[in-house]
Design a protein around this motif. Structure first.
Motif: not given
Lengths: 516, 317
Positions: B95, B98, B102, B170, B264-267, B269, B273-274, B277, B280, B282
Motif C-alpha cells: 500500500s 503505491r 503520489h 481527478t 481528497a479534493v483531487f482523488a 490515492p 487517504g490511506l 481510511n 477511521i 482502526r
C-alpha cells in the motif's frame, strides 16, 4: 406516485418517477429501452468506498456488493423495482416447508474453468455457514444440511421453515466462488477472487481501484456488453462527481442530494434518481429509561415532520418513511403509514402522560459528516417544538455506532440509517429480535419474535406480506424505532452510457449497461 | 567542517531517530486503542452479533493485552515486515509503495513552486522595503496564508479542468507509467498546496533580509563603498540562508501533512487517504505503517537539514 415534493423536481424527473424508474435520455424514454445495446468499451466508475474484501463470505460492508456483483453471480437475483426474488444461477422450489431444492443452470463455469455444479454450490454454502471467518453464518442458520441430489441439483434440509432463503441467496451467501480457488488460496482469495460473474477480476489496489475484464465464457448469451469496468475509489462525493463532469469517469453513484444542483448545471450528464431501501432513522435503546416508556417513543414519532425533513435535507429526493420499507416494496403496508402524522401537540400530551410535563432531554449519537450534521440540526428543531431537547454527541460512524450498539450502550437514541436487506425478515430480525446487534437494548417482545419466525414460513409472497404487515404494525405501534425518510439513489451518468437501471436496494448493478 | 564532525552529526541523529520512531508509533498505537471504536466491529460486518464480534476479536488476536499487540507489531516491523491490513489484507508495504510516490510527487512539486515563486518575491520585497511592490508582495503573502488549500484546489479544478479542459480534474498517474501524465495530474494539487508555502517563504525571507540589511555589518559594508546589489546578493542572502533552510525543512514536513485534504479534493490515492481510511476503521497495522514511514521521512529531512546547517554556517556544530 404522488410526492409531496413534486414541485422541487424537473419535468424529466417526474416522467422518470412516474414510470417507476428514473434514467431518461434526451428522448424522455428510459435509456435502457432506447436502442439495442452495443458490445465493447470500458466503463469507468467512481465508487465511494474501498471494498472491505473481495471474498463474499469474509467481507462486511454493504458498499461491497456493487463491486462483488461484477465478478460473482448469485444463485438468486431480484426484480430491480420491487426486490421480488427471481432465478439467477438456480431455480428454487420447496417440496415441503423444511426442504428447499435448487436446480442449477447448465454448463456454467467459474473464471478458472472449474464447473459450477452441485458440488461447487454445496462447497460454497457449507463454507459460508461454517467457516470461522465467514461473516454470513447468521444468514444461514436455518440450514441443517446441504445435500447434492444430482449433478445440477442441491437440496437444503432446513431446521425450520425459512422462505427468506431465496432473498438471502441473492445476497453474499448466494455469490458463488470457485472451490478450486478457495481450496488453493484459502483466505487469500480475498485479493484474488474467482467467481462466475460477467467480468473477471484483474486487479485491486486498496483505496485506489478495482479493475475487471470481460468473461468471454459467461453463461448468459450475448452478455456482458462491456469489455471491462474500471472502478476508481473516490470517497469524497463532490470529487467523484467532478470526475464525471470532467468526463474522466462515466458514473458516480450514491451521491448526496446536496450535489444535485451541480449535476443539473452539467447539462450533458444523465441524472438518475430512484427510491431505495436506505432509511434515515432514529434507533432507540428501549431497554432502559426513559425510552422504555412507549409514550416517549411515540412522542418522538409524532414530533417528526417527515415531509419537511425530506425537503430540507434531501432536496426533495426522498420519501417520507412511515415504516422500514418504502412504498414501492412488495411487502409495504399502506395501513401502517398513517399511524404518525406530524402532531407536536399530541407529542407534548404523550410526554405529559409519561410524566414529563416540562418536556424531556434525550441523549443522542450522530455522525460528523456534512449530511449527518445537517440532518441532526433539522431533527433538533423539529423535536424541540414538541419539548424534546436533544443532547448530541458526534463522531465517526464506527466510533459512535459502536458506542450505541456494542457494549458501552451510550445515548438514548442514535441518528443513523438502515441500508436495507434483500428480504424484509432480515431487516426485522437484525434490528428488533432478541439479542440482535442493531437492537441496542437486546430485548424483544416474544410476540414479535414469533411473528418474525412466521414471516419465513410461507412460500407465498402474499401470505408473507400479510405477516410483514403485522410486524410493521407491531413495530410502529410500539414505536420501536422512528423511521424518518428513505433517501433516493442519486447518480450522475455519462451521456454515452445506455441501459443503466437503478434498483431498490440502492446498490448499482452494471449488467444492462452498454456504451453507445 | 571536518569529516569527523559531519559523521558525528549523522551518527547522533540516527541514534536519536530510534527512540523517536518507537515512541511515535507507540503513542499512535495507544491513541488508536484508547479512543472508542474497534476494528473487530468493522471486520464482523453488518450482521454481527456480540458473540461474533468477540469471536473476530479472538481470531485476529485483538483480545490480547495492549503491550503484547504492540510488541508483536514492533518485532515484525524491526524485521522489515509491516504486516497486512486487517480489513483488506493487502500488505502494508505494498500500500505504502503505491501511495507514497503520489504524495511525494505533489509535495516536491509544491515545494519547488514555493521556492521558485516565494524566494524572488521575498527578495524583491526586502530590497524595495516599504515601496508599493513590498506592499503588494506582502498582501499576496497574507492571502496565500489565509486561503484554505482545499478551497483553492476546487477553484483551480473548476477553472483549469472543468472550464478550460487543460488539466485532469481527478486521479493520479505514477511517474513510471507516464512522466507527462503524472505531472499533469500533480500540477493542480501542487499549486493548491503551494499557495501557503509561497507566502511563508516570501514573508520569512523578507523579514530576515530586512533585519540583515539594517545591521551594523551592512552599514560597514556601505561605508566600505560596496554597491547595494553586491551587499544584497553576496552578503545578505548568505546570512539568511540558514533561516531559509529552517523554513524549507519545516515547510516540507508540513506540506507532507497538508496533502491529506488536497488528496481528497483531487482523488489522489496517496498517503493521506490511506491513513485516514485506516484510522477511521482502526486498521492499526496500516496506521502504524504510515506513521512509521512518515516519521522516517521527517527524521531524514531533519538529518539533511542539520548537515546543510553545518555546511552553511560553521558556527553550528
Amino acid at each position: 406516485m404522488t410526492h409531496a415534493v413534486r414541485g422541487a423536481l424537473t419535468r424529466r424527473e417526474i416522467v422518470a418517477l412516474a414510470g417507476g424508474l428514473a434514467v431518461t435520455g434526451a428522448t424522455g424514454l428510459p435509456a435502457w429501452a432506447q436502442d439495442a445495446a452495443r458490445k465493447g468499451g470500458i466503463f469507468k466508475v467512481a465508487a465511494p468506498a474501498n471494498p472491505s474484501s473481495l471474498d463474499p463470505a469474509t467481507g462486511g460492508s454493504g458498499a461491497d456488493h456493487t463491486i462483488l456483483w461484477t465478478m460473482y453471480d448469485t444463485l438468486v437475483e431480484w426484480d430491480y423495482d420491487t426486490l421480488k426474488p427471481k432465478p439467477g444461477l438456480a431455480k428454487w422450489s420447496y417440496p415441503d416447508p423444511k426442504t428447499m431444492v435448487l436446480d442449477l443452470e447448465k454448463d456454467v463455469k467459474f473464471h478458472d474453468g472449474t464447473a459450477l455444479d452441485a458440488e461447487a454450490v454445496k462447497f460454497n454454502l457449507d463454507r459460508n455457514r461454517q467457516d470461522p471467518r465467514s461473516n454470513i453464518k447468521a444468514d444461514l442458520t436455518s440450514i441443517a444440511a446441504v445435500e447434492v441430489t444430482g449433478p445440477l441439483q442441491v437440496t437444503l434440509r432446513l431446521k425450520n421453515p425459512d422462505t427468506a432463503l431465496p432473498a438471502i441467496l441473492s445476497d453474499r451467501s448466494g455469490m458463488m466462488a470457485s472451490p478450486a480457488n478457495l481450496k488453493a488460496l484459502g483466505d487469500d482469495t480475498n485479493r484474488k477472487p474467482v467467481g462466475a460473474g460477467p467480468w473477471k477480476f484483474v486487479s485491486w489496489a486498496d483505496n485506489e481501484s478495482v479493475v475487471v475484464t470481460r468473461n468471454d465464457a459467461y453463461w448468459r448469451p450475448g452478455r456482458p456488453y462491456l469489455d471491462g469496468i474500471d472502478i476508481a475509489i473516490i470517497p469524497e462525493a463532490a470529487t467523484a462527481l467532478r470526475s464525471v463532469v470532467a468526463g474522466e469517469r462515466d458514473l458516480a453513484f450514491s451521491l448526496p442530494a446536496r450535489l444535485k444542483p451541480v449535476i443539473d448545471r452539467a447539462k450533458q450528464l444523465q441524472i438518475v434518481a430512484a427510491p431505495t431501501l436506505y432509511c434515515v432513522q432514529l434507533y432507540f435503546n428501549y431497554a432502559r429509561a426513559p425510552l422504555d416508556n412507549v409514550k416517549v417513543r411515540q412522542a418522538v414519532n409524532f414530533a417528526l415532520d417527515r415531509d419537511a425533513f425530506v425537503k430540507a435535507t434531501m432536496g426533495g429526493l426522498g420519501e417520507a418513511a412511515t415504516m422500514t420499507l418504502p412504498s414501492s416494496h412488495w411487502a409495504y403496508d399502506k395501513s401502517v403509514s398513517t399511524l404518525y402524522p406530524h402532531d407536536p401537540d399530541k407529542a407534548r400530551k404523550l410526554l405529559a402522560d409519561a410524566g414529563f410535563k416540562d418536556g424531556i432531554q434525550l441523549t443522542i449519537g450522530s455522525y460528523n459528516d456534512q449530511d449527518s450534521v445537517q440532518r441532526s440540526e433539522v431533527l433538533q428543531a423539529q423535536l424541540g417544538q414538541a419539548g424534546i431537547r436533544l443532547a448530541f454527541t458526534r463522531g465517526t460512524i464506527p466510533e459512535i455506532s459502536a458506542q450505541f450498539f456494542a457494549t458501552e450502550k451510550k445515548f438514548d437514541m442514535l441518528l443513523s440509517a438502515w441500508t436495507g436487506r434483500p428480504d424484509p425478515s432480515m431487516t426485522y430480525a437484525l434490528g428488533f429480535d432478541k439479542g440482535a446487534y442493531y437492537n441496542a437494548g437486546r430485548e424483544c417482545d416474544p410476540a414479535l419474535s414469533t411473528l418474525i419466525q412466521q414471516s419465513r414460513e410461507s412460500e407465498d409472497l402474499a401470505a408473507r406480506a400479510a405477516v410483514f404487515a403485522k410486524i410493521q404494525r407491531f413495530v410502529m405501534e410500539n414505536a420501536l424505532s422512528a423511521p424518518i425518510a428513505f433517501q433516493y439513489e442519486l447518480d450522475a451518468l455519462s451521456p454515452k452510457a445506455k441501459g443503466y437501471k437503478p434498483d431498490l436496494l440502492g446498490k448499482p448493478k452494471f449488467e444492462h449497461i452498454s456504451l453507445g | 567542517m571536518s569529516l569527523s564532525s559531519k559523521s558525528a552529526v549523522i551518527g547522533r541523529r540516527l541514534v536519536q531517530a530510534v527512540p523517536v520512531l518507537v515512541l511515535s508509533t507507540f503513542i499512535v498505537f495507544a491513541l488508536l486503542k484508547l479512543v472508542p471504536g474497534d476494528v473487530a466491529v468493522t471486520l464482523a460486518g453488518d450482521n454481527a452479533s456480540d458473540a461474533r464480534i468477540a469471536e473476530i476479536r479472538h481470531l485476529y488476536g485483538l483480545d490480547q493485552p495492549f503491550l503484547v499487540q504492540y510488541g508483536a507489531w514492533l518485532w515484525k516491523a524491526l524485521h522489515g515486515d509491516l504486516s497486512h491490513s486487517l480489513l483488506s489484507s493487502e500488505a502494508v508495504v505494498a500500500s505504502i509503495a503505491r501511495c507514497l510516490p503520489h504524495t511525494l510527487l505533489v509535495v516536491v512539486l509544491a515545494m519547488a513552486l514555493a521556492l521558485l515563486i516565494g524566494i524572488p518575491l521575498g527578495i524583491a520585497a526586502a530590497s524595495r522595503q516599504d515601496s508599493w511592490l513590498d506592499g503588494l508582495v506582502m498582501t499576496i503573502a497574507s492571502l496565500g496564508v489565509a486561503v484554505p488549500n482545499f478551497w483553492l484546489g476546487m477553484l483551480l479544478v473548476a477553472l483549469f479542468a472543468l472550464d478550460l479542459n487543460w488539466l485532469p480534474a481527478t486521479g493520479a498517474v505514477s511517474l513510471s507509467q507516464s512522466v507527462g501524465g503524472a505531472l499533469s495530474h500533480a500540477i493542480l494539487p501542487a499549486c493548491a498546496l503551494a499557495a501557503g508555502g509561497i507566502a511563508e517563504v516570501a514573508r520569512q525571507l523578507r523579514s530576515s533580509l530586512v533585519e540583515i540589511l539594517h545591521s551594523q555589518q551592512v552599514r560597514t559594508l556601505h561605508a566600505k563603498g560596496l554597491s547595494p546589489s553586491a551587499i544584497l546578493w553576496r552578503h545578505g542572502l548568505k546570512n539568511v540562508s540558514v533561516n531559509l533552510l529552517t523554513v524549507i525543512s519545516l515547510l516540507f514536513n508540513r506540506l507532507l501533512a497538508a496533502t491529506v485534504v488536497v488528496e481528497a479534493v483531487f482523488a489522489i490515492p496517496g498517503m493521506g487517504g490511506l491513513i485516514v481510511n485506516a484510522a477511521i476503521h482502526r486498521d492499526f497495522p496500516v496506521v502504524q505503517g504510515v506513521v512509521f514511514v512518515m516519521v522516517l521521512i521527517v527524521v531524514a529531512i531533519n538529518l539533511v537539514t542539520d548537515i546543510l546547517y553545518n555546511l552553511l554556517d560553521p558556527r553550528i556544530a
